[in-house]
Scaffold this motif. Sequence first.
Motif, PDB file in Angstrom:
ATOM      1  N   ALA B 122       1.490-117.438  76.565  1.00 47.65           N
ATOM      2  CA  ALA B 122       0.379-116.949  75.751  1.00 47.65           C
ATOM      3  C   ALA B 122       0.900-116.557  74.373  1.00 47.65           C
ATOM      4  O   ALA B 122       1.992-116.003  74.251  1.00 47.65           O
ATOM      5  N   ILE B 123       0.130-116.864  73.333  1.00 47.91           N
ATOM      6  CA  ILE B 123       0.523-116.519  71.968  1.00 47.91           C
ATOM      7  C   ILE B 123      -0.417-115.427  71.462  1.00 47.91           C
ATOM      8  O   ILE B 123      -1.637-115.618  71.399  1.00 47.91           O
ATOM      9  N   VAL B 124       0.187-114.283  71.141  1.00 49.79           N
ATOM     10  CA  VAL B 124      -0.589-113.116  70.731  1.00 49.79           C
ATOM     11  C   VAL B 124      -0.192-112.733  69.308  1.00 49.79           C
ATOM     12  O   VAL B 124       0.993-112.707  68.972  1.00 49.79           O
ATOM     13  N   GLU B 125      -1.209-112.479  68.465  1.00 49.42           N
ATOM     14  CA  GLU B 125      -0.956-112.064  67.078  1.00 49.42           C
ATOM     15  C   GLU B 125      -1.771-110.810  66.799  1.00 49.42           C
ATOM     16  O   GLU B 125      -2.982-110.817  67.021  1.00 49.42           O
ATOM     17  N   SER B 126      -1.108-109.762  66.350  1.00 47.23           N
ATOM     18  CA  SER B 126      -1.769-108.481  66.086  1.00 47.23           C
ATOM     19  C   SER B 126      -2.617-108.041  67.283  1.00 47.23           C
ATOM     20  O   SER B 126      -3.773-107.633  67.117  1.00 47.23           O
ATOM     21  N   GLY B 127      -2.067-108.180  68.480  1.00 40.21           N
ATOM     22  CA  GLY B 127      -2.764-107.721  69.676  1.00 40.21           C
ATOM     23  C   GLY B 127      -3.877-108.626  70.170  1.00 40.21           C
ATOM     24  O   GLY B 127      -4.499-108.350  71.191  1.00 40.21           O
ATOM     25  N   GLU B 128      -4.133-109.731  69.446  1.00 42.47           N
ATOM     26  CA  GLU B 128      -5.193-110.664  69.838  1.00 42.47           C
ATOM     27  C   GLU B 128      -4.595-111.928  70.438  1.00 42.47           C
ATOM     28  O   GLU B 128      -3.681-112.529  69.836  1.00 42.47           O
ATOM     29  N   LEU B 129      -5.116-112.365  71.580  1.00 43.61           N
ATOM     30  CA  LEU B 129      -4.684-113.640  72.165  1.00 43.61           C
ATOM     31  C   LEU B 129      -5.257-114.775  71.316  1.00 43.61           C
ATOM     32  O   LEU B 129      -6.472-114.883  71.160  1.00 43.61           O
ATOM     33  N   ILE B 130      -4.372-115.606  70.728  1.00 41.01           N
ATOM     34  CA  ILE B 130      -4.924-116.700  69.911  1.00 41.01           C
ATOM     35  C   ILE B 130      -4.866-118.052  70.627  1.00 41.01           C
ATOM     36  O   ILE B 130      -5.376-119.040  70.126  1.00 41.01           O
ATOM     37  N   GLY B 131      -4.260-118.092  71.812  1.00 42.88           N
ATOM     38  CA  GLY B 131      -4.211-119.338  72.565  1.00 42.88           C
ATOM     39  C   GLY B 131      -2.944-119.401  73.382  1.00 42.88           C
ATOM     40  O   GLY B 131      -2.328-118.375  73.665  1.00 42.88           O
ATOM     41  N   ALA B 132      -2.545-120.619  73.769  1.00 45.18           N
ATOM     42  CA  ALA B 132      -1.352-120.763  74.592  1.00 45.18           C
ATOM     43  C   ALA B 132      -0.621-122.048  74.232  1.00 45.18           C
ATOM     44  O   ALA B 132      -1.195-122.972  73.655  1.00 45.18           O
ATOM     45  N   VAL B 133       0.676-122.063  74.559  1.00 44.70           N
ATOM     46  CA  VAL B 133       1.461-123.292  74.448  1.00 44.70           C
ATOM     47  C   VAL B 133       1.773-123.734  75.880  1.00 44.70           C
ATOM     48  O   VAL B 133       2.252-122.927  76.685  1.00 44.70           O
ATOM     49  N   THR B 134       1.472-124.990  76.193  1.00 43.88           N
ATOM     50  CA  THR B 134       1.753-125.496  77.537  1.00 43.88           C
ATOM     51  C   THR B 134       3.101-126.222  77.563  1.00 43.88           C
ATOM     52  O   THR B 134       3.599-126.667  76.534  1.00 43.88           O
ATOM     53  N   LEU B 135       3.664-126.326  78.775  1.00 44.55           N
ATOM     54  CA  LEU B 135       4.896-127.096  78.970  1.00 44.55           C
ATOM     55  C   LEU B 135       4.705-128.507  78.421  1.00 44.55           C
ATOM     56  O   LEU B 135       5.597-129.077  77.783  1.00 44.55           O
ATOM     57  N   GLN B 136       3.522-129.061  78.667  1.00 45.78           N
ATOM     58  CA  GLN B 136       3.199-130.403  78.196  1.00 45.78           C
ATOM     59  C   GLN B 136       3.339-130.528  76.685  1.00 45.78           C
ATOM     60  O   GLN B 136       3.993-131.432  76.176  1.00 45.78           O
ATOM     61  N   LEU B 138       4.972-128.597  74.717  1.00 37.09           N
ATOM     62  CA  LEU B 138       6.358-128.336  74.323  1.00 37.09           C
ATOM     63  C   LEU B 138       7.241-129.563  74.567  1.00 37.09           C
ATOM     64  O   LEU B 138       8.046-129.946  73.707  1.00 37.09           O
ATOM     65  N   LEU B 139       7.080-130.189  75.741  1.00 41.74           N
ATOM     66  CA  LEU B 139       7.888-131.388  76.035  1.00 41.74           C
ATOM     67  C   LEU B 139       7.541-132.507  75.054  1.00 41.74           C
ATOM     68  O   LEU B 139       8.420-133.218  74.575  1.00 41.74           O
ATOM     69  N   ASP B 140       6.255-132.649  74.769  1.00 38.34           N
ATOM     70  CA  ASP B 140       5.846-133.689  73.813  1.00 38.34           C
ATOM     71  C   ASP B 140       6.569-133.477  72.478  1.00 38.34           C
ATOM     72  O   ASP B 140       7.046-134.418  71.861  1.00 38.34           O
ATOM     73  N   ARG B 141       6.652-132.217  72.064  1.00 44.63           N
ATOM     74  CA  ARG B 141       7.297-131.912  70.789  1.00 44.63           C
ATOM     75  C   ARG B 141       8.822-132.121  70.883  1.00 44.63           C
ATOM     76  O   ARG B 141       9.445-132.717  70.005  1.00 44.63           O
ATOM     77  N   MET B 142       9.426-131.631  71.984  1.00 43.16           N
ATOM     78  CA  MET B 142      10.884-131.716  72.094  1.00 43.16           C
ATOM     79  C   MET B 142      11.350-133.163  72.236  1.00 43.16           C
ATOM     80  O   MET B 142      12.432-133.517  71.779  1.00 43.16           O
ATOM     81  N   LEU B 143      10.536-133.978  72.897  1.00 43.95           N
ATOM     82  CA  LEU B 143      10.961-135.356  73.183  1.00 43.95           C
ATOM     83  C   LEU B 143      10.351-136.350  72.215  1.00 43.95           C
ATOM     84  O   LEU B 143      10.679-137.535  72.242  1.00 43.95           O
ATOM     85  N   GLY B 144       9.430-135.857  71.391  1.00 42.82           N
ATOM     86  CA  GLY B 144       8.783-136.765  70.448  1.00 42.82           C
ATOM     87  C   GLY B 144       7.993-137.871  71.122  1.00 42.82           C
ATOM     88  O   GLY B 144       7.935-138.987  70.630  1.00 42.82           O
TER      89      GLY B 144
END
Lengths: 145, 145
Positions: B122-136, B138-144
């Motif tokens: 979960a990604i939280v900014e100033s105490g507010e949940l702004i969304g999430a990053v999934t494994l999917q 992240l892998l897409d980004r790491m592996l291009g």
Amino acid sequence: MRARDLVADYPVVTLDTPVLEAARLLAEQDLPGLIVRGDEGLTILPGTEALRLAVPRYIMDDPALARVVDEAHADKFLRALGGRPVREALPGERRDLPVTDPDATVVELAALMARTRSPLVAIVESGELIGAVTLQALLDRMLGT
Amino acid sequence: MRARDLVADYPVVTLDTPVLEAARLLAEQDLPGLIVRGDEGLTILPGTEALRLAVPRYIMDDPALARVVDEAHADKFLRALGGRPVREALPGERRDLPVTDPDATVVELAALMARTRSPLVAIVESGELIGAVTLQALLDRMLGT
């Protein structure tokens, strides 16, 4: 409606498949994990376990350290992962993949996933793996989405 | 590349959301689990836990029994699930959702997922949940991929 109506092809890796190749399969096909054919039958490699190999231990213990690691280093970790085999990524506590046959009912599949907490059930017929049923496919069927 | 570049909207349910509604979200959006906003912060409801509510205990303990349960019964289980709340489906052992901020690096996200074995951060900014990053993602980004 039986497992035979819900089963789909599912990629199978071996203990010697490079983790990087396994991670690519996970990413490209959007899978919850991979089926691994091992010496003692079928196991599952959850996607998060593959990551454990790519992240140095000192950073896993203290993720905030990674804040000061730049992008070049991220690529270095991935290269280091390189040819390491799936064997090294499997959880210490071996996680059996639930297995059933093509005649399993929807309720039976749901019970297997619920009991083993696995989002994946392997379907085996006459000793041959013919594919898997995912939680996604099962929910789609149960809910008619 | 930081968490802010990978974050996506992610559905959030409450402890009072009916499990059937939660299961529909999982199925329709093909998610690894749901974020639950509880009394003591954010937790995760894995898809397989929702199933545990839908399957009677005697069948979960002996999935082969389900072989003799017909389709009409499967629908009955689902109806019984009906309005039961997410609160009842959460694992007995509370599973915290890993949380970080939008400045987290790719390596930091990977370390968090690897350490907690969660395919979701979960990604939280100033105490507010702004969304999430999934494994999917992240892998897409790491592996291009």
